[in-house]
Write an enzyme that holds these catalytic residues in place. Sequence first.
Site, PDB file in Angstrom:
ATOM      1  N   GLY A  14       0.780  -1.251   0.000  1.00 52.10           N
ATOM      2  CA  GLY A  14       0.000   0.000   0.000  1.00 52.10           C
ATOM      3  C   GLY A  14       0.798   1.279   0.000  1.00 52.10           C
ATOM      4  N   ASP A  65      -0.460  -6.156  -7.659  1.00 49.94           N
ATOM      5  CA  ASP A  65      -1.847  -5.729  -7.770  1.00 49.94           C
ATOM      6  C   ASP A  65      -2.654  -6.855  -7.140  1.00 49.94           C
ATOM      7  OD1 ASP A  65      -4.478  -5.416  -8.516  1.00 49.94           O
ATOM      8  OD2 ASP A  65      -4.020  -4.728 -10.541  1.00 49.94           O
ATOM      9  N   VAL A  66      -3.352  -6.567  -6.054  1.00 46.44           N
ATOM     10  CA  VAL A  66      -3.995  -7.658  -5.307  1.00 46.44           C
ATOM     11  C   VAL A  66      -5.182  -8.284  -6.038  1.00 46.44           C
ATOM     12  CG1 VAL A  66      -3.221  -6.902  -3.031  1.00 46.44           C
ATOM     13  CG2 VAL A  66      -5.419  -6.073  -3.924  1.00 46.44           C
ATOM     14  N   ALA A  96     -12.034   2.248  -4.043  1.00 45.85           N
ATOM     15  CA  ALA A  96     -13.426   2.326  -4.511  1.00 45.85           C
ATOM     16  C   ALA A  96     -13.437   3.351  -5.628  1.00 45.85           C
ATOM     17  CB  ALA A  96     -14.360   2.754  -3.386  1.00 45.85           C
ATOM     18  N   TYR A 157     -18.777   8.142   2.640  1.00 45.09           N
ATOM     19  CA  TYR A 157     -17.841   7.005   2.732  1.00 45.09           C
ATOM     20  C   TYR A 157     -18.484   5.761   2.094  1.00 45.09           C
ATOM     21  CZ  TYR A 157     -13.766   4.618   4.700  1.00 45.09           C
ATOM     22  OH  TYR A 157     -12.596   3.917   4.860  1.00 45.09           O
ATOM     23  N   LYS A 164     -15.085  -1.753   5.042  1.00 47.90           N
ATOM     24  CA  LYS A 164     -14.322  -1.722   6.303  1.00 47.90           C
ATOM     25  C   LYS A 164     -14.993  -2.597   7.369  1.00 47.90           C
ATOM     26  CE  LYS A 164     -10.865   0.977   5.133  1.00 47.90           C
ATOM     27  NZ  LYS A 164      -9.612   0.334   4.703  1.00 47.90           N
ATOM     28  N   ARG A 194      -4.804  13.253   5.356  1.00 49.70           N
ATOM     29  CA  ARG A 194      -4.798  13.542   3.920  1.00 49.70           C
ATOM     30  C   ARG A 194      -3.796  12.658   3.177  1.00 49.70           C
ATOM     31  NH1 ARG A 194      -7.533  17.186   1.284  1.00 49.70           N
ATOM     32  NH2 ARG A 194      -8.064  18.609   2.967  1.00 49.70           N
ATOM     33  N   THR A 195      -4.300  11.790   2.292  1.00 51.58           N
ATOM     34  CA  THR A 195      -3.466  10.923   1.437  1.00 51.58           C
ATOM     35  C   THR A 195      -4.110  10.887   0.059  1.00 51.58           C
ATOM     36  OG1 THR A 195      -4.740   8.942   1.968  1.00 51.58           O
ATOM     37  CG2 THR A 195      -2.849   9.387   3.387  1.00 51.58           C
ATOM     38  N   LEU A 196      -3.473  10.168  -0.864  1.00 52.64           N
ATOM     39  CA  LEU A 196      -4.023  10.023  -2.213  1.00 52.64           C
ATOM     40  C   LEU A 196      -5.448   9.442  -2.167  1.00 52.64           C
ATOM     41  CD1 LEU A 196      -2.680  10.587  -4.939  1.00 52.64           C
ATOM     42  CD2 LEU A 196      -2.086   8.154  -5.070  1.00 52.64           C
ATOM     43  N   SER A 197      -5.630   8.358  -1.416  1.00 52.75           N
ATOM     44  CA  SER A 197      -6.952   7.705  -1.357  1.00 52.75           C
ATOM     45  C   SER A 197      -7.982   8.570  -0.658  1.00 52.75           C
ATOM     46  CB  SER A 197      -6.883   6.402  -0.574  1.00 52.75           C
ATOM     47  OG  SER A 197      -6.072   5.493  -1.192  1.00 52.75           O
TER      48      SER A 197
END
Length: 257
Positions: A14, A65-66, A96, A157, A164, A194-197
């Site tokens: 990740g 890539d899972v 998502a 969400y 989750k 704050r992250t890319l996702s």
Amino acid sequence: MSLPLEGKTGLILGVANKRSLAWACSQSLAEAGMRLALTYANERLEKSVRELAAELPGSIVAPCDVTSPEQIDALVAQLQREFGGLDSIVHAIAFAKREELEGDFFNTSKEGYMLAHEVSVYSLTEITRKALPLMAEREGSIVTLTYIGGERVIKNYNVMGIAKAALEASVRYLAADLGPRGIRVNAISAGPIRTLSSSGVSGFGGMLDHIAEHAPLRRNVTQEEVGDACLFLCGPHSRGITGSILYVDAGYHIMGV
Ligand code: NAP
């Protein structure tokens, strides 16, 4: 003086960039002496993951890539060759479609629902199963990342909240299965960072403001705080803990109105 996790090995899934929670976990574990394998999800991320891994002594880099069982098999074979065994897995991946992270949950498409669960939930079980032979007789620890949106309704969400909830249930079932083998499985429920996702979740900035106003510590948490909690869960000080959700959220989860 030797480091606490000297001689231990870990798989980190990740890392996208230096803001990734997986990168914070990597830094905390590497500082404690763990040798790491970092994976990248696609060629677009390879360069940045290789550059980050270069900062960690002895680390290796592999594609994963899972959604590709072949890539997971190849990863496990590479870990067998290069590490010989595995003490920890940090699963910090989720996905998502952007359009599923806004508006009404009931509009979630079947395809979007399945994709979110394949990447964000089932991958934990598949990787755990395939890596088990590498973790035999090592008192290993598996850690995944979750969010309070799996327990309570968080606006926008949506399908990721359902994913989750399933991820947290997976933690409990895996912990029950693997406890007799001496392997622990836990999750960190991180506050918003704050992250890319996370920037794909509509209205994310408002969530940060809300936490800073209402959490007991009156602030948001940092990547480093999540990384250090991961170090705790992968290290000997948490040896009596499995099947648990550890909140790293400035205390927000205890609050009512
Ligand atoms: P991030 O830096 O964007 O990391 C998410 C990672 O998942 C990326 O490396 C992403 O790669 C990867 N991924 C997506 N699809 C994949 C696939 N098919 N195979 C392998 N990897 C794939 O974001 P993050 O915030 O650190 O997220 C890490 C975890 O923390 C997630 O489980 C997230 O839900 C959880 N979490 C985050 C927060 C927060 O506020 N940031 C709070 C609580 C929990 P791509 O970039 O290629 O998609």
